[in-house]
Design a protein around this motif. Structure first.
Motif, mmCIF file in Angstrom:
data_model
loop_
_atom_site.group_PDB
_atom_site.id
_atom_site.type_symbol
_atom_site.label_atom_id
_atom_site.label_comp_id
_atom_site.label_asym_id
_atom_site.label_seq_id
_atom_site.Cartn_x
_atom_site.Cartn_y
_atom_site.Cartn_z
ATOM 1 N N GLU A 359 0.849 -1.416 0.010
ATOM 2 C CA GLU A 359 0.088 0.018 0.028
ATOM 3 C C GLU A 359 0.685 1.162 -0.090
ATOM 4 N N THR A 360 1.977 1.220 0.366
ATOM 5 C CA THR A 360 2.915 2.405 0.572
ATOM 6 C C THR A 360 3.057 2.901 -0.826
ATOM 7 N N GLU A 361 3.202 2.323 -2.009
ATOM 8 C CA GLU A 361 3.278 2.751 -3.306
ATOM 9 C C GLU A 361 2.049 3.931 -3.546
ATOM 10 N N ASN A 362 0.863 3.538 -2.862
ATOM 11 C CA ASN A 362 -0.228 4.526 -3.450
ATOM 12 C C ASN A 362 -0.283 5.697 -2.132
ATOM 13 N N LEU A 363 0.672 5.764 -1.279
ATOM 14 C CA LEU A 363 0.338 6.737 -0.303
ATOM 15 C C LEU A 363 1.421 7.884 -0.599
ATOM 16 N N GLU A 364 1.318 8.927 0.058
ATOM 17 C CA GLU A 364 2.463 10.274 -0.003
ATOM 18 C C GLU A 364 3.144 10.032 1.107
ATOM 19 N N SER A 365 2.715 9.529 2.353
ATOM 20 C CA SER A 365 3.488 9.295 3.339
ATOM 21 C C SER A 365 4.564 8.200 3.075
ATOM 22 N N VAL A 366 5.665 8.749 3.852
ATOM 23 C CA VAL A 366 6.832 7.780 3.735
ATOM 24 C C VAL A 366 6.823 6.737 5.058
ATOM 25 N N ASN A 367 6.053 6.744 5.802
ATOM 26 C CA ASN A 367 6.062 5.876 6.957
ATOM 27 C C ASN A 367 4.621 5.468 7.343
ATOM 28 N N ILE A 368 4.452 4.028 7.554
ATOM 29 C CA ILE A 368 2.979 3.681 7.653
ATOM 30 C C ILE A 368 3.245 2.746 9.271
ATOM 31 N N LEU A 369 2.442 3.134 10.206
ATOM 32 C CA LEU A 369 2.495 2.559 11.472
ATOM 33 C C LEU A 369 1.250 1.527 11.359
ATOM 34 N N ILE A 370 1.551 0.310 11.810
ATOM 35 C CA ILE A 370 0.655 -0.883 11.815
ATOM 36 C C ILE A 370 0.175 -0.881 13.245
ATOM 37 N N THR A 371 -1.138 -0.701 13.403
ATOM 38 C CA THR A 371 -1.833 -0.547 14.860
ATOM 39 C C THR A 371 -2.947 -1.387 14.881
ATOM 40 N N ASP A 372 -3.583 -1.716 16.033
ATOM 41 C CA ASP A 372 -4.580 -2.778 16.186
ATOM 42 C C ASP A 372 -5.680 -2.504 15.023
#
Length: 631
Positions: A359-372
């Motif tokens: 999914e990071t390829e479709n997001l502008e953010s360079v960091n994804i935090l996986i939460t509950d």
């Protein structure tokens, strides 16, 4: 006299396996630890088998106590080898009895009793006897060896067959194979005790284990000095009992595009350099290269996660020198796990990590935090996947029908067939959730065909003309529309139910119009069989009036969003568009009409048909027939 013919080759091969084991990178997982235990145990059994046999053949050189000691040691390790093969199957394949106390009793009792009998032989005759004249002989408990072997082999087969649905067929048959080899070995040893042949069959079992479970090539990436995706799944399973482990992953942004720009060879060299950097910078962390520019680092302590991410980001701010004259400028996008997550479900964690990287390829953010919340979303997706699989496999995709009303008199003119599936509790799953999943996993073809057949069956079993229906619309997904045999398959279904093709209108979305040449070819093929086509969700995709002019649609359905937008803020664009379609000999349907005001608005701008909750929600086919069959 014993026959030693098989001993030397057995020892050489076992020692080779041991060297090979330490010569390659290994994951610190139960699988590898159990295999090492089996190797060491078999080498020890082999050594003691030869040593005890030789000493018993030459008793004049040794004391009675030494003969008793070395022979008892052999039987102790022999029993340990039996147990180690069983533990490999039980622990590594996670095949356990559900009751903990019962499991422990069943698992350990025979082994402990057998070992106690073997240990007792140091002091008194149990398995064997040695006379004062140093003459060796079997004693009354000798067959405990075969009782123990038979017990654990039988237990292994019971567990395997009880749990065969919970493991892959490959693992099931692999475990079955090496245990069958052991059965043959113990059988031959029983009938030919003077031939030291059991070690050979244990070696054959080890070879099968190595080929099927232990070959390091299965866990290593060929492009980088790192482990692969299969290794990631294995280590995450080991981390289920750990609290707050470090899991940080990143993907090279636009990897596939950069691979074309820089060339595959240069990007492969770049991947190797990134992996080498991670190996030198973080030698205590496990490194993984998953695929397509995806890396992961895993450790036991999450406290350094932010620091590591910053260090890697800093390195990516510089170029990677692939060759003396080529610099690779790459960007990394990161995925991290929140520190308070529950890691007890490794499959869920693994799916979350891989999904987030994608999914990071479709997001502008360079960091994804996986939460509950992320994990709950993954769990929900998994639940829907199971529901899709079950519905397709059991032919239980339900057909709901929503009426299409004539705008002149608001009477029923047609209907749209809509697919619905239910979860394990019998609740309907929204189509916006299961349709994308069915398209991704390839089940949309079977689902669409089931819907087409359901529509034909409904027409065959009901007098739709009496209801006022002239046709039923059936949706075709873009993936389904690509099938070269679509015309043939649908035509067979029409023949089965004796339905005229003109009574089925096939709806395709604007996505299907991307490949215009294929669109034309497929439509022309199916029109020759009598099928007619409707363009669905106009205004949400790629089409334009110029392209529509060359397509033989009979109807254009306006997407509910542009219908709502016009109703909320009327302008001249939509009325002009509707009139243009009518001049092109298309009829027009407005979707999503929910109020009388919307109905009248769409009627006034020239829409021929109306569809929406104002008239009716989609109804199960039976309810639809009961409601409109009485009209």
């Amino acid at each position: 006299m014993w026959n030693y013919s098989f001993i030397l080759p057995d020892f050489i091969i076992l020692f080779t396996f041991l060297v090979f084991y330490f010569a390659h990178p290994r994951l610190p997982i139960k699988l590898n630890k159990r295999f090492l235990q089996i190797l060491i145990t078999n080498i020890l059994v082999l050594f003691l088998d030869v040593t005890s046999s030789l000493t018993l053949e030459n008793p004049e050189y040794f004391s009675v106590f030494f003969l008793r000691l070395i022979t008892s040691a052999f039987f102790i390790t022999f029993l340990l080898r039996i147990f180690s093969f069983f533990i490999f199957v039980e622990d590594v394949l996670n095949l356990h009895f559900p009751e903990k106390r019962l499991k422990s009793l069943i698992k350990h009792s025979v082994f402990i009793i057998s070992e106690l009998i073997a240990i007792a032989n140091l002091f008194t005759d149990t398995i064997f006897s040695i006379s004062p004249e140093s003459v060796y002989a079997r004693f009354k408990f000798y067959n405990i060896l075969y009782v123990c072997a038979g017990y654990y082999l039988a237990l292994t087969f019971i567990i395997l067959f009880r749990q065969r649905k919970n493991i892959s067929k490959y693992d099931f048959f692999s475990a079955l194979a090496f245990n069958a080899v052991l059965v043959l070995g113990y059988t031959l040893r029983y009938f030919f005790p003077k031939i030291l042949i059991m070690n050979l069959f244990s070696l054959l079992a080890i070879i099968i284990i190595f080929i099927t479970f232990e070959n390091p090539i299965y866990f290593l990436s060929s492009k980088a000095k790192a482990f692969n995706k299969k290794a990631l799944h294995a280590i995450l399973k080991e981390y289920e009992d750990k609290k707050n482990p470090l899991i940080i992953a990143f993907i090279i942004h636009n990897y596939n595009e950069l691979r074309e720009i820089y060339s595959p060879a240069q990007m492969d060299q770049g991947i190797f350099m990134i992996s080498t950097f991670l190996m030198k910078k973080y030698p205590r962390l496990l490194r993984f290269y998953l695929r397509d520019g995806q890396f992961a680092l895993i450790g036991s302590n999450n406290s350094q996660s932010d620091k590591i991410r910053e260090e890697i980001s800093q390195r990516f701010s510089q170029s990677w020198c692939a060759e003396s004259d080529v610099d690779l400028y790459l960007e990394a996008k990161f995925v991290q796990f929140a520190s308070n997550l529950d890691f007890s479900n490794s499959k869920k964690i693994s799916n979350a990590l891989l999904s987030a990287l994608k999914e990071t390829e479709n997001l502008e953010s360079v960091n994804i935090l996986i939460t509950d919340e992320t994990l709950k979303g993954i769990e929900e997706t998994t639940r829907i996947k199971r529901a899709v699989e079950y519905a397709v496999e059991n032919n239980s995709v339900e057909m709901f029908l929503q009426p299409l009303m004539d705008s002149k008199d608001y009477k029923l003119a047609g209907a749209e067939a809509l697919a619905r599936i239910r979860d394990e509790k019998g609740n309907l799953i929204p189509p916006g959730l299961f349709i994308p999943i069915a398209e991704k996993n390839g089940r949309i073809n079977s689902m669409g065909e089931q819907m087409f057949e359901s529509a034909c069956k409904f027409i065959h079993e009901h007098d739709i003309a009496k209801m006022g229906i002239s046709w039923i619309n059936v949706n075709l997904s873009p993936i389904q529309f690509l099938r070269p045999d679509l015309n043939k398959r649908f035509s067979k279904i029409l023949e089965k139910y004796h339905v005229d093709a003109e009574k089925i209108h096939l709806e395709i979305t604007e996505e299907s119009m991307i490949d215009y040449a294929l669109l034309q070819k497929q439509i022309q093929s199916m029109r020759s069989s009598g099928f007619q086509f409707v363009l669905d969700d106009y205004g949400s995709g790629y089409s334009n009036v110029s392209r529509l002019k060359r397509c033989p649609f009979i109807n254009v359905k306006l997407d509910m969003e542009i219908v709502r937008d016009y109703f909320n803020a009327p302008d001249k664009i939509l009325p002009t568009m509707v009139q243009t379609f009518k001049q092109m000999n298309f009829t027009v349907t407005a979707e999503g009409v929910e109020t009388l005001e919307m109905v009248e608005s769409m009627k006034n701008i020239g829409c021929d048909f109306l569809q929406g909750y104002y008239f009716s929600k989609p109804l199960p086919a039976r309810e639809f027939a009961e409601k409109y069959g009485k009209l």
